[in-house]
Write an enzyme that holds these catalytic residues in place. Structure first.
Site, short mmCIF file in Angstrom:
data_model
loop_
_atom_site.label_atom_id
_atom_site.label_comp_id
_atom_site.label_asym_id
_atom_site.label_seq_id
_atom_site.Cartn_x
_atom_site.Cartn_y
_atom_site.Cartn_z
N ARG A 12 -11.75 -10.36 -1.34
CA ARG A 12 -10.93 -10.02 -0.18
C ARG A 12 -10.75 -8.51 -0.07
O ARG A 12 -10.49 -7.82 -1.04
CB ARG A 12 -9.57 -10.71 -0.29
N VAL A 13 -10.84 -7.99 1.15
CA VAL A 13 -10.58 -6.59 1.44
C VAL A 13 -9.58 -6.52 2.59
O VAL A 13 -9.72 -7.25 3.58
CB VAL A 13 -11.88 -5.85 1.83
N GLY A 14 -8.58 -5.67 2.46
CA GLY A 14 -7.57 -5.52 3.50
C GLY A 14 -7.86 -4.36 4.42
O GLY A 14 -9.00 -3.90 4.56
N ASP A 15 -6.80 -3.83 5.02
CA ASP A 15 -6.95 -2.77 6.02
C ASP A 15 -7.09 -1.38 5.43
O ASP A 15 -7.61 -0.47 6.09
CB ASP A 15 -5.76 -2.78 6.97
N THR A 23 0.93 -0.28 6.47
CA THR A 23 1.30 -0.98 5.25
C THR A 23 1.67 -2.40 5.63
O THR A 23 2.05 -2.67 6.76
CB THR A 23 2.47 -0.27 4.54
N GLY A 24 1.54 -3.34 4.72
CA GLY A 24 1.87 -4.73 5.02
C GLY A 24 0.64 -5.62 4.94
O GLY A 24 -0.33 -5.32 4.25
N LEU A 25 0.68 -6.72 5.68
CA LEU A 25 -0.41 -7.69 5.63
C LEU A 25 -1.63 -7.14 6.35
O LEU A 25 -1.68 -7.06 7.58
CB LEU A 25 0.04 -9.02 6.25
N GLY A 26 -2.63 -6.76 5.58
CA GLY A 26 -3.78 -6.03 6.11
C GLY A 26 -4.55 -6.77 7.18
O GLY A 26 -5.09 -6.15 8.11
N THR A 50 0.82 -1.20 0.00
CA THR A 50 0.00 0.00 0.00
C THR A 50 0.86 1.26 0.00
O THR A 50 1.92 1.27 0.59
CB THR A 50 -0.86 -0.01 1.28
#
Length: 330
Positions: A218-221, A241-244, A190
């Site tokens: 799928r939706v992340g943070d 940023t990173g694995l949501g 991100t």
């Protein structure tokens, strides 16, 4: 290190991302001290995740032209979204496992207003749609076809976001990977930007095309207010940023702002937010990455990550610099 090299070989089964050097012992007792960005900066100030000098320069120019911090973060993110060589954001982003490029974005202003879009397709500038949701509707979040239709009503044009470069990468992934709910070979992340104008007003935005080859839907943070982004003009702002999935579990950006409200510096708050992730009883942190950046009302900044390889770009006092982050796992 390029942003695209930050996350590798993600597996949904382990909620993990392989990081070089994972065989080294982890520092599980205490955070490693890093040089703190505690000296207050001269306003205005721009910070962003990763080495994104062009984006921070665009945001800086926007402020210098007399526009707001909100305008600045939007314009910086739009530059990233329009770059088809960027496989992590906007047009050219890597698709989900079914070949759909789906975008998530959020934005917040200094008054506490916010907007976001999730699972947006066929529109390059997700961050602008998020701002329109904030300013043109009574809602905070629009999703999927509803968000897409709203974007067209606001005058944005329909585009095919799957470039030849991204389609080729997807085709190669399909050959190498089993078609099942496992996220394989993932190089992604991100872009988040925070800005403070000369008056001290703060705004933030983040935008992403999400995990490459993710499960459909799928939706992340990034579009989740308080997880991927949070701004409180009385205190400061943070972006993740990173694995949501891991950011969502700890509502990371809101946590950092609240820690700053309690008196921690941005650096201390970012380190504590990382610690909240890695010290969870079931944390598999050796195999995934999360990084944060933050600023407070004084213009102090902080940034920290789980693993080596995270960077922050900072534009202030006539300098547009890349700074390598301290990290937890050695």
């Amino acid at each position: 290190m390029k942003r695209r090299k930050f996350l590798r070989n993600t597996s949904l089964g382990t909620a993990g991302i392989f990081v070089a050097g994972k065989g080294l012992a982890a520092n599980t007792d205490a955070l490693t001290p890093v040089v703190s960005e505690t000296q207050a900066a001269q306003k205005p100030l721009i910070i962003a995740t990763w080495n994104v000098n062009k984006e921070t320069e665009k945001a800086w120019e926007t402020l210098q032209n007399g526009q707001s911090a909100l305008d600045a973060v939007e314009e910086g993110c739009k530059l990233a979204e329009a770059n088809i060589d960027n496989i992590t954001v906007g047009k050219g982003g890597l698709p989900d496992r079914d070949g759909h490029v789906t975008l998530d974005a959020s934005i917040m202003d200094s008054k506490g207003n916010c907007g976001s879009v999730v699972y947006l397709q066929n529109v390059t500038h997700a961050v602008s749609v998020a701002r329109m949701v904030m300013e043109k509707t009574p809602h905070v979040m629009l999703a999927g076809k509803g968000a897409e239709q709203f974007a067209y009503e606001m005058g944005l044009k329909k585009e095919n976001l799957l470039t030849e470069k991204a389609k080729k990468a997807w085709d190669e992934w399909k050959v190498k990977s089993e078609y099942q709910p496992v996220i394989n070979i993932e190089n992604h992340d991100t872009i988040g930007i925070l800005a403070m104008d000369a008056n001290g007003d703060i705004a933030g935005a983040c935008t992403t095309s999400g995990l490459a080859y993710k499960m459909n839907g799928r939706v992340g943070d990034s579009p989740i207010i308080g997880s991927g982004l949070f701004v409180d003009n009385e205190v400061g702002a943070a972006v993740a940023t990173g694995l949501g999935e891991e950011v969502i579990k700890t509502v990371g950006s809101f946590l950092i702002v609240e820690l700053m409200r309690q008196g921690k510096t941005p650096q201390e708050a970012c380190e504590e937010a990382v610690k909240r992730i890695v010290t969870k009883p079931d944390s598999n942190y050796k195999n995934f990455q999360v990084g944060y950046i933050a600023m407070n009302k004084k213009g102090e900044t902080g940034f920290y990550s789980i693993h080596k390889g995270f960077w922050m770009t900072k534009h202030t006092n006539g300098k547009n610099e890349n700074k390598e982050s301290g990290y937890y796992h050695k």
